[in-house]
Write a protein that holds these residues in place. Structure first.
Motif, mmCIF file in Angstrom:
data_model
loop_
_atom_site.group_PDB
_atom_site.id
_atom_site.type_symbol
_atom_site.label_atom_id
_atom_site.label_comp_id
_atom_site.label_asym_id
_atom_site.label_seq_id
_atom_site.Cartn_x
_atom_site.Cartn_y
_atom_site.Cartn_z
ATOM 1 N N ARG A 177 -22.526 4.589 -33.929
ATOM 2 C CA ARG A 177 -21.606 3.878 -35.401
ATOM 3 C C ARG A 177 -20.434 3.662 -35.072
ATOM 4 O O ARG A 177 -19.632 4.453 -34.151
ATOM 5 N N ARG A 178 -19.866 2.466 -35.502
ATOM 6 C CA ARG A 178 -18.491 1.847 -35.356
ATOM 7 C C ARG A 178 -17.619 2.780 -36.237
ATOM 8 O O ARG A 178 -17.880 2.793 -37.278
ATOM 9 N N LEU A 179 -16.305 3.038 -35.667
ATOM 10 C CA LEU A 179 -15.354 3.595 -36.474
ATOM 11 C C LEU A 179 -14.333 2.519 -36.921
ATOM 12 O O LEU A 179 -13.644 2.077 -35.835
ATOM 13 N N VAL A 180 -13.960 2.598 -38.182
ATOM 14 C CA VAL A 180 -12.783 1.621 -38.757
ATOM 15 C C VAL A 180 -11.841 2.425 -39.436
ATOM 16 O O VAL A 180 -12.408 2.951 -40.406
ATOM 17 N N LEU A 181 -10.743 2.508 -38.835
ATOM 18 C CA LEU A 181 -9.576 3.193 -39.558
ATOM 19 C C LEU A 181 -8.772 2.788 -40.475
ATOM 20 O O LEU A 181 -8.203 1.635 -40.122
ATOM 21 N N ALA A 182 -8.532 3.121 -41.764
ATOM 22 C CA ALA A 182 -7.789 2.389 -42.556
ATOM 23 C C ALA A 182 -6.185 3.195 -42.236
ATOM 24 O O ALA A 182 -6.110 4.223 -42.041
ATOM 25 N N SER A 183 -5.179 2.292 -41.927
ATOM 26 C CA SER A 183 -3.919 2.883 -41.423
ATOM 27 C C SER A 183 -2.853 1.895 -41.836
ATOM 28 O O SER A 183 -2.884 0.805 -41.681
ATOM 29 N N THR A 184 -1.659 2.608 -42.200
ATOM 30 C CA THR A 184 -0.617 1.743 -42.278
ATOM 31 C C THR A 184 0.189 1.052 -41.344
ATOM 32 O O THR A 184 1.038 0.369 -41.274
ATOM 33 N N LYS A 185 -0.295 1.776 -40.207
ATOM 34 C CA LYS A 185 0.219 1.411 -38.672
ATOM 35 C C LYS A 185 -0.722 0.065 -38.197
ATOM 36 O O LYS A 185 -0.516 -0.308 -37.000
ATOM 37 N N ALA A 186 -1.892 -0.116 -38.700
ATOM 38 C CA ALA A 186 -2.563 -1.187 -38.505
ATOM 39 C C ALA A 186 -2.098 -2.432 -38.567
ATOM 40 O O ALA A 186 -0.950 -2.833 -39.255
ATOM 41 N N ALA A 187 -2.438 -3.533 -37.836
ATOM 42 C CA ALA A 187 -1.681 -5.003 -38.020
ATOM 43 C C ALA A 187 -2.901 -5.969 -38.744
ATOM 44 O O ALA A 187 -2.516 -6.803 -39.096
ATOM 45 N N GLN A 188 -3.958 -5.574 -38.705
ATOM 46 C CA GLN A 188 -5.122 -6.653 -39.172
ATOM 47 C C GLN A 188 -5.523 -6.116 -40.936
ATOM 48 O O GLN A 188 -5.628 -5.064 -41.130
ATOM 49 N N PRO A 189 -5.286 -7.206 -41.769
ATOM 50 C CA PRO A 189 -5.520 -6.989 -43.139
ATOM 51 C C PRO A 189 -7.039 -6.563 -43.039
ATOM 52 O O PRO A 189 -7.905 -7.163 -42.527
ATOM 53 N N TYR A 190 -7.219 -5.588 -44.048
ATOM 54 C CA TYR A 190 -8.655 -5.202 -44.235
ATOM 55 C C TYR A 190 -9.583 -6.236 -44.617
ATOM 56 O O TYR A 190 -10.914 -6.441 -44.448
ATOM 57 N N THR A 191 -8.959 -7.368 -45.391
ATOM 58 C CA THR A 191 -10.062 -8.590 -45.775
ATOM 59 C C THR A 191 -10.266 -9.656 -44.523
ATOM 60 O O THR A 191 -11.263 -10.376 -44.694
ATOM 61 N N GLY A 192 -9.626 -9.453 -43.527
ATOM 62 C CA GLY A 192 -9.629 -10.255 -42.322
ATOM 63 C C GLY A 192 -10.937 -9.542 -41.208
ATOM 64 O O GLY A 192 -10.839 -10.062 -40.079
ATOM 65 N N PHE A 193 -11.288 -8.160 -41.657
ATOM 66 C CA PHE A 193 -12.131 -7.640 -40.425
ATOM 67 C C PHE A 193 -13.528 -7.841 -40.807
ATOM 68 O O PHE A 193 -13.936 -8.012 -42.126
#
Length: 162
Positions: free
Chosen positions: A75-91
């Motif tokens: 399984r792929r792990l997708v982390l929600a983070s305030t340090k991320a650069a990519q908006p969640y709607t663009g993933f």
């Protein structure tokens, strides 16, 4: 099945709310311990109400056990983070992703961040720290379900014409 993983959650009410969300949407939930509260806490039960019995819940005694399970499950792990650069709607989500949410008080440590296959951010107004973890889980899960064409209704059900 899309899954939500909670890394050492601190607040039983938030965890209960996420469990209720998962029950209603048919998502699995992984709790990576130790939690900051007793999993049998009455606040968790109150927030989750009678939905808790409908959740596919897996408890992992620590990060290492969770990570071993995840890798074994491919399984792929997708982390929600305030340090991320990519908006969640663009993933680009997949229906077998695990959406990881960190502790309300501290997020996740660097060694956990490094294991993420993707990192997503909910864009916010400048000056705000973060959105409640249960709200974040709902927003990101909703987008992942939308992208993966999820529907709880069988074909031909009471769905409005498009």
């Amino acid at each position: 099945m899309l899954r939500i993983a909670l890394y050492q959650p601190d607040i039983p009410g938030n965890t209960g709310t996420i469990l209720r969300l998962a029950a209603c949407l048919g998502l699995g939930v992984d709790i990576i311990e130790p939690a900051g509260f007793d999993i049998s806490d009455r606040n968790l039960k109150r927030a989750g109400m009678d939905y808790l019995s409908a959740v596919t819940l897996t408890r992992h005694v620590n990060w290492e056990r969770f990570e071993a399970w995840r890798l074994e499950s491919s399984r792929r792990l997708v982390l929600a983070s305030t340090k991320a650069a990519q908006p969640y709607t663009g993933f680009a989500y997949r229906d077998d992703d695990v959406l990881l949410f960190g502790r309300e008080s501290a997020g996740v440590p660097d060694h956990v961040q490094e294991k993420a296959d993707g990192r997503v951010l909910i864009p916010m107004v400048e000056g705000q720290r973060s959105i409640n973890v249960a709200m974040s889980a709902a927003m990101i899960s909703g987008e992942a379900l939308r992208q993966t064409q999820w529907s709880p209704l069988p074909p031909g059900s009471n769905v409005a014409p498009q």
